[in-house]
Motif scaffolding. Structure first.
Motif: not given
Length: 459
Positions: A14-22
């Motif tokens: 699987s491919i990683a999804i990295e959530t981030t914000d400003t």
């Protein structure tokens, strides 16, 4: 459930999804290669909520997705991605700023929903790999939400009273529950006169469907859903605009059916009764007329002020029958009034309760699972708006004030004093596409009520 799959330990497919914000974007960039940072700068990605960027390795293979999110709204954080990302399997990276991964995964699954009964899907949604525990927790809720959406989205031609009853029979068979129904004139013989009066003009017979499940020594719970499969308004005919989406007027029944399924699947220690009055409010020579007086199951006489106030009529007989069973709690769902939408808009179901402690617990449960409700008062002085000069009361009145409240007050008359009762006036519909909330039928208040019942009966 194909949008969520179990993540296998050590799996690397699987491919990683990295959530981030400003606020965290600078730290996110420092973990990336120079080429990846340059690509993000050139593409203009700035970690704003709802944006995403695909990152590749030196060979050009997709290895990571950066997703800009609002950490305070985890339910919608990933909801747009299943039908936006390339078809593949993904997982949430450990570096993500989202802490409630289960709620984020639920949003992913809700965003992957498509109603494809009448057309081919545009594409298959991408899959999110989650832990076994999260999958076990989320799968029933996702399936129940999809069931509500499917039932409401299905046109009345294929979701009339008989088909709605068949859905309940299938549910009963799956959980070894007892199901019975009263159809057509059987309703009169069994003393359900208002259900019969609303549905008698349709070529499809009205009915009341009852499902019973659970052990006799468990607390008695009754769940009721308004099943008006199409509402023309009757002789007080709706306008074309008002009638356009009335296939969704059985949205309360859809919620009640889905909640009953969740209760039985979770094996909550309750003795459950599900009641769905299923009718079509049509126009014919034998249609219910304004000015008629009906003696309800509870013995109250009701003057028909408006044939388009039919939902409360089918519910009042079901409520009276429910009360005869002396339950510990009654819950009803109904797409009952446009006034609730005027007051609260399309996203917030109106909650009415005759017990403020129970209402507070439901509202708290809704906040916990990000399924908000808003309590409106049972302001009893407004009962005068339903006064009748020749019957005990009317089903509607001349005033347009407080329409959701007066409808709830009408229903309250059929619940004995001291018997806990919850009434949800829900829209059951999304007017437009939004992440996790596709246009069409929608479950609103379902997760809140299920979370409340789990807490109430399991602790």
């Amino acid at each position: 459930m194909s949008a969520l799959i179990e993540r296998q330990p050590g799996a690397r497919h699987s491919i990683a999804i990295e959530t981030t914000d400003t606020a965290h974007y600078a730290a996110t960039r420092r973990r990336l290669s120079a080429a990846q940072r340059r690509w993000l700068s050139d593409s203009g990605f700035a970690a704003s909520a709802g944006s995403f960027a695909l990152l590749s390795d030196p060979a050009g293979k997709l290895v990571r997705v950066l997703a800009g999110v609002d950490p305070h709204d985890p339910l919608t954080a990933l909801a747009a991605l299943p039908c936006s990302l390339p078809e593949a399997t993904y997982h949430l990276a450990a570096e993500s700023v989202l802490t409630d991964t289960a709620l984020a995964a639920l949003g992913w699954a809700l965003g992957a929903y498509q109603f494809n009964r009448y057309r081919q899907p545009k594409r298959a949604p991408a899959r999110l790999a989650v832990s076994a525990a999260e999958l076990q927790q989320l799968a029933p809720v996702v399936q129940a939400t999809a069931q509500v959406r499917d039932l409401v989205n299905t046109p009345t031609e294929e979701m009339g009273p008989r088909q709605l009853a068949e859905t309940i029979k299938q549910l009963g068979k799956a959980h070894k529950a007892k199901v019975r129904e009263w159809v057509g004139d059987d309703l009169l013989e069994a003393n359900f006169p208002t259900i019969h009066a609303v549905g008698r003009a349709s070529h499809r017979a009205p009915r009341l469907v009852e499902l019973g499940w659970g052990k006799s020594d468990h607390p008695k719970l009754v769940v009721i859903g308004k099943g008006v499969c199409f509402d023309t308004g009757g002789l007080d005919l709706k306008s074309s605009d008002g009638m356009r989406w009335m296939k969704k007027d059985m949205g309360g029944a859809a919620h009640a059916i889905a909640l009953a399924g969740l209760i039985m699947q979770a094996k909550l220690p309750v003795r459950l009764t599900l009641l769905v009055p299923a009718v079509e409010n049509a126009v014919a020579g034998n249609a219910m007329r304004p000015g008629e007086v009906i003696t309800t199951r509870a013995g109250h006489t009701v003057e028909i002020d408006n044939t388009d106030a039919e939902g409360r009529l089918v519910l009042c007989d079901a409520l009276a029958y429910a009360a005869e069973q002396q339950p510990e709690l009654i819950v009803d769902f109904a797409t009952l009034t446009g006034a609730a939408r005027v007051a609260l808009g399309p996203d917030l179901p109106a909650l009415f309760a005759n017990d403020d402690g129970i209402a507070a617990a439901v509202l708290a449960a809704g906040r916990t699972v990000n399924d908000p409700l808003w309590q409106l008062p049972l302001w009893r002085p407004y009962r005068r708006m339903l006064d009748s000069y020749l019957a005990d009361f009317a089903n509607a009145g001349a005033s347009r004030h407080a329409g959701a409240i007066t409808a709830a007050l009408y229903l309250e008359r059929f619940v004995p004093d001291g018997m806990p009762w919850l009434h949800l006036d829900t829209y059951a519909w999304n007017d437009s596409d939004r992440p996790g909330r596709p246009r069409g039928g929608e479950a609103m208040g379902l997760r809140a009520l299920f979370a409340f019942l789990q807490q109430r009966y399991r602790g």
